[in-house]
Design a protein around this motif. Structure first.
Motif, PDB file in Angstrom:
ATOM      1  N   ALA A  31      23.748  43.929  46.554  1.00  0.00           N
ATOM      2  CA  ALA A  31      22.944  43.341  45.475  1.00  0.00           C
ATOM      3  C   ALA A  31      21.751  42.596  46.066  1.00  0.00           C
ATOM      4  CB  ALA A  31      23.800  42.395  44.641  1.00  0.00           C
ATOM      5  N   LEU A  32      21.978  41.889  47.173  1.00  0.00           N
ATOM      6  CA  LEU A  32      20.891  41.179  47.853  1.00  0.00           C
ATOM      7  C   LEU A  32      19.814  42.152  48.333  1.00  0.00           C
ATOM      8  CD1 LEU A  32      22.852  38.509  49.948  1.00  0.00           C
ATOM      9  CD2 LEU A  32      21.033  38.029  48.302  1.00  0.00           C
ATOM     10  N   ILE A  33      20.247  43.268  48.940  1.00  0.00           N
ATOM     11  CA  ILE A  33      19.290  44.265  49.435  1.00  0.00           C
ATOM     12  C   ILE A  33      18.495  44.853  48.275  1.00  0.00           C
ATOM     13  CG2 ILE A  33      19.071  46.527  50.530  1.00  0.00           C
ATOM     14  CD1 ILE A  33      21.456  45.804  52.278  1.00  0.00           C
ATOM     15  N   SER A  34      19.206  45.187  47.193  1.00  0.00           N
ATOM     16  CA  SER A  34      18.555  45.779  46.022  1.00  0.00           C
ATOM     17  C   SER A  34      17.523  44.829  45.424  1.00  0.00           C
ATOM     18  CB  SER A  34      19.603  46.141  44.968  1.00  0.00           C
ATOM     19  OG  SER A  34      19.002  46.620  43.788  1.00  0.00           O
ATOM     20  N   VAL A  35      17.921  43.558  45.287  1.00  0.00           N
ATOM     21  CA  VAL A  35      17.018  42.562  44.708  1.00  0.00           C
ATOM     22  C   VAL A  35      15.837  42.303  45.643  1.00  0.00           C
ATOM     23  CG1 VAL A  35      16.819  40.127  44.058  1.00  0.00           C
ATOM     24  CG2 VAL A  35      18.779  41.473  43.282  1.00  0.00           C
ATOM     25  N   ALA A  36      16.122  42.205  46.954  1.00  0.00           N
ATOM     26  CA  ALA A  36      15.051  41.962  47.934  1.00  0.00           C
ATOM     27  C   ALA A  36      14.002  43.067  47.866  1.00  0.00           C
ATOM     28  CB  ALA A  36      15.647  41.864  49.334  1.00  0.00           C
ATOM     29  N   GLY A  37      14.456  44.311  47.782  1.00  0.00           N
ATOM     30  CA  GLY A  37      13.533  45.436  47.679  1.00  0.00           C
ATOM     31  C   GLY A  37      12.664  45.328  46.447  1.00  0.00           C
ATOM     32  N   ASN A  38      13.268  44.987  45.301  1.00  0.00           N
ATOM     33  CA  ASN A  38      12.511  44.859  44.053  1.00  0.00           C
ATOM     34  C   ASN A  38      11.537  43.680  44.088  1.00  0.00           C
ATOM     35  OD1 ASN A  38      13.622  47.071  42.698  1.00  0.00           O
ATOM     36  ND2 ASN A  38      15.429  45.892  42.071  1.00  0.00           N
ATOM     37  N   LEU A  39      11.917  42.603  44.804  1.00  0.00           N
ATOM     38  CA  LEU A  39      11.063  41.416  44.857  1.00  0.00           C
ATOM     39  C   LEU A  39       9.854  41.608  45.759  1.00  0.00           C
ATOM     40  CD1 LEU A  39      13.681  38.506  45.001  1.00  0.00           C
ATOM     41  CD2 LEU A  39      12.369  39.299  43.036  1.00  0.00           C
ATOM     42  N   ASP A 130      43.551  47.603  25.413  1.00  0.00           N
ATOM     43  CA  ASP A 130      42.995  46.316  25.838  1.00  0.00           C
ATOM     44  C   ASP A 130      42.581  46.340  27.302  1.00  0.00           C
ATOM     45  OD1 ASP A 130      43.161  45.081  23.391  1.00  0.00           O
ATOM     46  OD2 ASP A 130      45.162  44.286  23.711  1.00  0.00           O
ATOM     47  N   VAL A 131      43.356  47.022  28.137  1.00  0.00           N
ATOM     48  CA  VAL A 131      42.996  47.118  29.557  1.00  0.00           C
ATOM     49  C   VAL A 131      41.713  47.937  29.725  1.00  0.00           C
ATOM     50  CG1 VAL A 131      43.725  47.946  31.827  1.00  0.00           C
ATOM     51  CG2 VAL A 131      45.379  46.824  30.349  1.00  0.00           C
ATOM     52  N   ASP A 132      41.552  48.994  28.927  1.00  0.00           N
ATOM     53  CA  ASP A 132      40.324  49.800  28.992  1.00  0.00           C
ATOM     54  C   ASP A 132      39.101  48.974  28.585  1.00  0.00           C
ATOM     55  OD1 ASP A 132      41.546  52.087  29.908  1.00  0.00           O
ATOM     56  OD2 ASP A 132      41.817  52.968  27.924  1.00  0.00           O
ATOM     57  N   GLN A 133      39.247  48.182  27.521  1.00  0.00           N
ATOM     58  CA  GLN A 133      38.157  47.319  27.081  1.00  0.00           C
ATOM     59  C   GLN A 133      37.822  46.290  28.157  1.00  0.00           C
ATOM     60  OE1 GLN A 133      36.365  47.183  24.089  1.00  0.00           O
ATOM     61  NE2 GLN A 133      37.275  49.123  23.485  1.00  0.00           N
ATOM     62  N   PHE A 134      38.857  45.756  28.772  1.00  0.00           N
ATOM     63  CA  PHE A 134      38.674  44.794  29.861  1.00  0.00           C
ATOM     64  C   PHE A 134      37.926  45.438  31.026  1.00  0.00           C
ATOM     65  CE2 PHE A 134      40.486  43.239  33.928  1.00  0.00           C
ATOM     66  CZ  PHE A 134      39.910  41.978  33.939  1.00  0.00           C
ATOM     67  N   ALA A 135      38.284  46.678  31.365  1.00  0.00           N
ATOM     68  CA  ALA A 135      37.642  47.396  32.471  1.00  0.00           C
ATOM     69  C   ALA A 135      36.157  47.599  32.196  1.00  0.00           C
ATOM     70  CB  ALA A 135      38.320  48.742  32.694  1.00  0.00           C
ATOM     71  N   ASP A 136      35.815  47.969  30.949  1.00  0.00           N
ATOM     72  CA  ASP A 136      34.410  48.191  30.596  1.00  0.00           C
ATOM     73  C   ASP A 136      33.590  46.914  30.778  1.00  0.00           C
ATOM     74  OD1 ASP A 136      34.961  50.795  29.986  1.00  0.00           O
ATOM     75  OD2 ASP A 136      35.153  50.465  27.823  1.00  0.00           O
ATOM     76  N   GLY A 137      34.129  45.799  30.304  1.00  0.00           N
ATOM     77  CA  GLY A 137      33.431  44.520  30.427  1.00  0.00           C
ATOM     78  C   GLY A 137      33.307  44.066  31.861  1.00  0.00           C
ATOM     79  N   LEU A 138      34.377  44.247  32.634  1.00  0.00           N
ATOM     80  CA  LEU A 138      34.370  43.829  34.042  1.00  0.00           C
ATOM     81  C   LEU A 138      33.379  44.660  34.845  1.00  0.00           C
ATOM     82  CD1 LEU A 138      35.867  41.799  35.878  1.00  0.00           C
ATOM     83  CD2 LEU A 138      37.427  43.649  36.485  1.00  0.00           C
ATOM     84  N   LEU A 139      33.325  45.962  34.562  1.00  0.00           N
ATOM     85  CA  LEU A 139      32.418  46.851  35.292  1.00  0.00           C
ATOM     86  C   LEU A 139      30.963  46.481  35.018  1.00  0.00           C
ATOM     87  CD1 LEU A 139      32.172  49.294  37.150  1.00  0.00           C
ATOM     88  CD2 LEU A 139      32.230  50.758  35.127  1.00  0.00           C
ATOM     89  N   MET A 140      30.653  46.231  33.757  1.00  0.00           N
ATOM     90  CA  MET A 140      29.285  45.840  33.418  1.00  0.00           C
ATOM     91  C   MET A 140      28.950  44.490  34.043  1.00  0.00           C
ATOM     92  SD  MET A 140      27.407  45.425  29.719  1.00  0.00           S
ATOM     93  CE  MET A 140      27.200  47.165  29.445  1.00  0.00           C
ATOM     94  N   GLY A 141      29.930  43.581  34.056  1.00  0.00           N
ATOM     95  CA  GLY A 141      29.717  42.272  34.654  1.00  0.00           C
ATOM     96  C   GLY A 141      29.367  42.380  36.123  1.00  0.00           C
ATOM     97  N   PHE A 142      30.133  43.174  36.864  1.00  0.00           N
ATOM     98  CA  PHE A 142      29.871  43.354  38.290  1.00  0.00           C
ATOM     99  C   PHE A 142      28.519  44.023  38.529  1.00  0.00           C
ATOM    100  CE2 PHE A 142      34.464  42.876  39.432  1.00  0.00           C
ATOM    101  CZ  PHE A 142      34.257  41.869  40.370  1.00  0.00           C
ATOM    102  N   THR A 143      28.219  45.020  37.712  1.00  0.00           N
ATOM    103  CA  THR A 143      27.017  45.813  37.933  1.00  0.00           C
ATOM    104  C   THR A 143      25.754  45.008  37.687  1.00  0.00           C
ATOM    105  OG1 THR A 143      28.237  47.788  37.286  1.00  0.00           O
ATOM    106  CG2 THR A 143      25.850  47.953  37.276  1.00  0.00           C
ATOM    107  N   GLN A 144      25.763  44.164  36.667  1.00  0.00           N
ATOM    108  CA  GLN A 144      24.537  43.498  36.254  1.00  0.00           C
ATOM    109  C   GLN A 144      24.497  41.998  36.535  1.00  0.00           C
ATOM    110  OE1 GLN A 144      23.867  44.553  32.156  1.00  0.00           O
ATOM    111  NE2 GLN A 144      23.633  46.714  32.596  1.00  0.00           N
ATOM    112  N   LEU A 145      25.661  41.373  36.640  1.00  0.00           N
ATOM    113  CA  LEU A 145      25.675  39.925  36.796  1.00  0.00           C
ATOM    114  C   LEU A 145      25.125  39.497  38.153  1.00  0.00           C
ATOM    115  CD1 LEU A 145      26.450  37.505  35.089  1.00  0.00           C
ATOM    116  CD2 LEU A 145      28.687  37.505  36.180  1.00  0.00           C
ATOM    117  N   PHE A 146      25.615  40.117  39.233  1.00  0.00           N
ATOM    118  CA  PHE A 146      25.161  39.745  40.579  1.00  0.00           C
ATOM    119  C   PHE A 146      23.654  39.952  40.740  1.00  0.00           C
ATOM    120  CE2 PHE A 146      29.628  40.703  42.291  1.00  0.00           C
ATOM    121  CZ  PHE A 146      29.999  39.375  42.163  1.00  0.00           C
ATOM    122  N   THR A 147      23.191  41.178  40.418  1.00  0.00           N
ATOM    123  CA  THR A 147      21.768  41.476  40.578  1.00  0.00           C
ATOM    124  C   THR A 147      20.922  40.610  39.656  1.00  0.00           C
ATOM    125  OG1 THR A 147      22.008  43.295  39.001  1.00  0.00           O
ATOM    126  CG2 THR A 147      22.117  43.846  41.337  1.00  0.00           C
ATOM    127  N   GLY A 148      21.437  40.341  38.444  1.00  0.00           N
ATOM    128  CA  GLY A 148      20.683  39.522  37.490  1.00  0.00           C
ATOM    129  C   GLY A 148      20.486  38.101  37.996  1.00  0.00           C
TER     130      GLY A 148
END
Length: 586
Positions: A31-39, A130-148
């Motif tokens: 995430a750091l590398i990705s953000v550094a490149g964009n910055l 419920d586990v599937d719904q949890f997985a969807d939210g967790l995946l989006m969180g990991f994908t966008q939260l760190f980089t955001g």
């Protein structure tokens, strides 16, 4: 049990992630590398703009060099983003795997009173939907939260370096975006939680109706069930729309704030360019171009994070329902000194046993029974008198409220549950077969059995003939609950399963209720061989099946009111006689 708070659930999720520290570190690194490149990209775009408007000969070699660097940064950022997505998927589905295994393991340990008090569909829904719904939210969180988060911190830092006045304006407006996101997020959690609960109710209803479709159609309840489903579905739609309505307001609200930020940067930057204000760092049109890029990059994560918050609210609500199941108290643990019942003869005794499912409704009181080794004990009585409860106590599916139950003089509460249950062979009125081959279903209690032993057991119960008529004989695959087998055939397989194991004690709970009279005669002969020398508890409504029992216990309202042989009980002309005559009197 108190339901876990949102804060407690989040802590629990973070605790689950501790098992994958290295992978979390890797995803942050990429995430750091990705953000550094964009910055870095806007800096070189700004420099290019300055080269084009300097008013002298354009240095195309330098511009080409900048564009090459921009291409390298874009490629590096995309590669890092791709690797981060792979790792995020790995983390998410490993966490989901752990949670599902933990939830399913807890189901195996839960006391029967919990299973009896909850619909199967709701329990299944928690472990699947419920586990599937949890997985969807967790995946989006990991994908966008760190980089955001990293993008916000990085862009703000560069903006302060390039022009602290503009950066300060952006920083002052930022809390407005955070307030908007928090305002809506705090209101969507309860709505998503309600939606998840109604979804579980709907799953339970569908499961119940599909499992009992024959009964539904036999009694013409299709329209009533459709009305009930429409009612649940309507509530689910209403709750879903309400939660989505409030959560969908987050994105446009934050976009409005972002537009204000962008406009503020453009306006303040333009004013600074035409003013005579001296700045510690040189400020140019290219610098303003870079700042506008950064303003856009700075505000974009707020939109993404607002979407993440929506998904995380849903994920946390679903995780709460899963953790509620996982946190349910398991059946009381066995003591460290629990004994293993071995070489059981089969002498069973109830000593002053009390039991009730609920404290306000008494069922079994001061029950005393003594079954000698090898005896055939029949239990009869009207519906609800406690016959099945007595079986549940024998198998330690439930524990007595007071008193003791012993096998060969050993209190079974001081023995391991596995050893108690392995010494009983049980055939219930409700058959249970799993997906797999006929052979696999027969050998559940004795997986190491040879083909000869399986065939011998099948011949003893009279099931060998119909098995051989199936397409692949003993290797015929059947679906869940027996597929196209008749109810009688399924019960024959369950009886064969016990016949193969040959335990020292037997429990036959309406074991021949679904079998025709001719087949029942064959089964009774097989049972006679099986019960020879084994302590047997026979629960029966058809009194013709228990005439040969050594002792018959007549139960009413949780108590034994009569006991004796068939002939002696008839001579007493009591409650048993009334039951018997009600079945056979012309």
């Amino acid at each position: 049990m108190a339901k876990p708070s949102q804060k407690a659930i989040l802590k629990r999720i973070l605790k689950q992630l501790k098992h994958y520290k290295f992978l979390v570190f890797l995803t942050i690194f990429f995430a750091l590398i990705s953000v550094a490149g964009n910055l870095l990209i806007p800096i070189y775009f700004g420099n290019t703009v300055d080269l084009l408007i300097e008013g002298k000969a354009v240095d195309f070699n330098k511009i080409f060099e900048y564009f090459v660097l921009i291409g390298v940064f874009i490629a590096t950022s995309c590669l890092a983003q791709w690797l981060m997505s792979i790792i995020n998927n790995l983390i998410t589905y490993r966490v989901v795997k752990d949670i599902r295994e933990e939830a399913f393991a807890k189901i195996q340990k839960l006391p029967l009173k919990f299973i009896d008090a909850h619909s199967y569909g709701d329990i299944v829904g928690r472990n699947i939907a419920d586990v599937d719904q949890f997985a969807d939210g967790l995946l989006m969180g990991f994908t966008q939260l760190f980089t955001g988060v990293l993008t916000i911190i990085g862009t703000l830092g560069i903006m302060f370096y390039k022009n602290w006045i503009i950066a300060l304006i952006v920083f002052v407006i930022t809390p407005l975006s955070l307030f908007v996101a928090k305002f809506f997020a705090s209101r969507t959690y309860s709505l998503f939680k309600k939606t998840s609960e109604i979804r579980g109710e709907q799953t339970a209803f569908i499961d119940e109706m599909i499992g009992n479709l024959k009964v539904v159609q036999a009694f013409g309840r299709e329209d009533e069930n459709l009305e009930k489903f429409d009612e649940i579905n309507g509530r689910l739609t209403k709750a879903s729309l309400k939660s989505i309505f409030y959560s969908s307001l987050i994105n446009p609200a934050t976009r409005f704030v972002n537009a204000v930020v962008y406009a503020a940067v453009a306006l303040s930057g333009a004013l600074l360019l035409i003013s005579d204000v001296s700045l510690p760092v040189a400020f140019s049109v290219g610098g303003l171009t870079s700042l506008l890029f950064y303003a856009n990059q700075y505000t974009k994560p707020f939109n993404e994070i607002s979407g993440v918050i929506t998904e995380l609210q849903n994920a946390v609500a679903c995780a709460g329902r899963i953790y509620e199941l996982i946190d349910e108290p398991p059946q009381p643990p066995e003591s460290e000194n629990a004994v293993v019942l071995e070489n059981v003869k089969g002498e069973v005794e109830f000593q002053n046993v009390y039991f009730s499912y609920t404290a306000d409704k008494k069922l079994i009181e001061n029950l005393n029974i003594k079954a000698k080794a090898g005896q055939r004990v029949a239990i009869v009585g009207p519906t609800g008198c406690g016959k099945t409860t007595l079986i549940n106590l024998l198998m330690r599916f439930y524990e007595p409220t007071d008193g003791a139950i012993s096998v060969d003089g050993q209190n079974i509460s001081e023995a391991t549950r596995k050893s108690v249950r392995s010494n009983y062979g049980m055939v219930l009125q409700d058959t249970w077969l799993k997906s797999g081959t006929i052979r696999n279903n027969i050998t559940i209690g004795k997986p190491e059995a040879t083909d000869e032993e399986v065939i011998a057991a099948a011949k003893a119960t009279g099931s060998h003939k119909f098995i051989m008529q199936l397409p692949d004989g003993y290797e015929t695959e059947i679906t869940e609950d027996g597929g196209n087998l008749s109810q009688g055939q399924k019960q024959l397989l369950c009886i064969t399963r016990v016949m193969l194991s040959l335990p020292p004690m037997l429990i036959l709970d309406e074991a021949t209720s679904s079998i025709d009279t001719r087949t029942e005669q064959k089964i009774q002969e097989a049972f006679a061989k099986l019960m020879n020398g084994r302590t047997s508890f026979i629960v029966a409504h058809r009194l013709s099946t228990i005439k040969e029992a050594d002792v018959i216990l007549v139960m009413k309202d949780g108590n034994i009111i009569e006991q004796g042989t068939h002939e002696s009980l008839l001579k007493q002309n009591g409650f048993y006689t009334t039951l018997y005559n009600s079945q056979f009197a012309v």
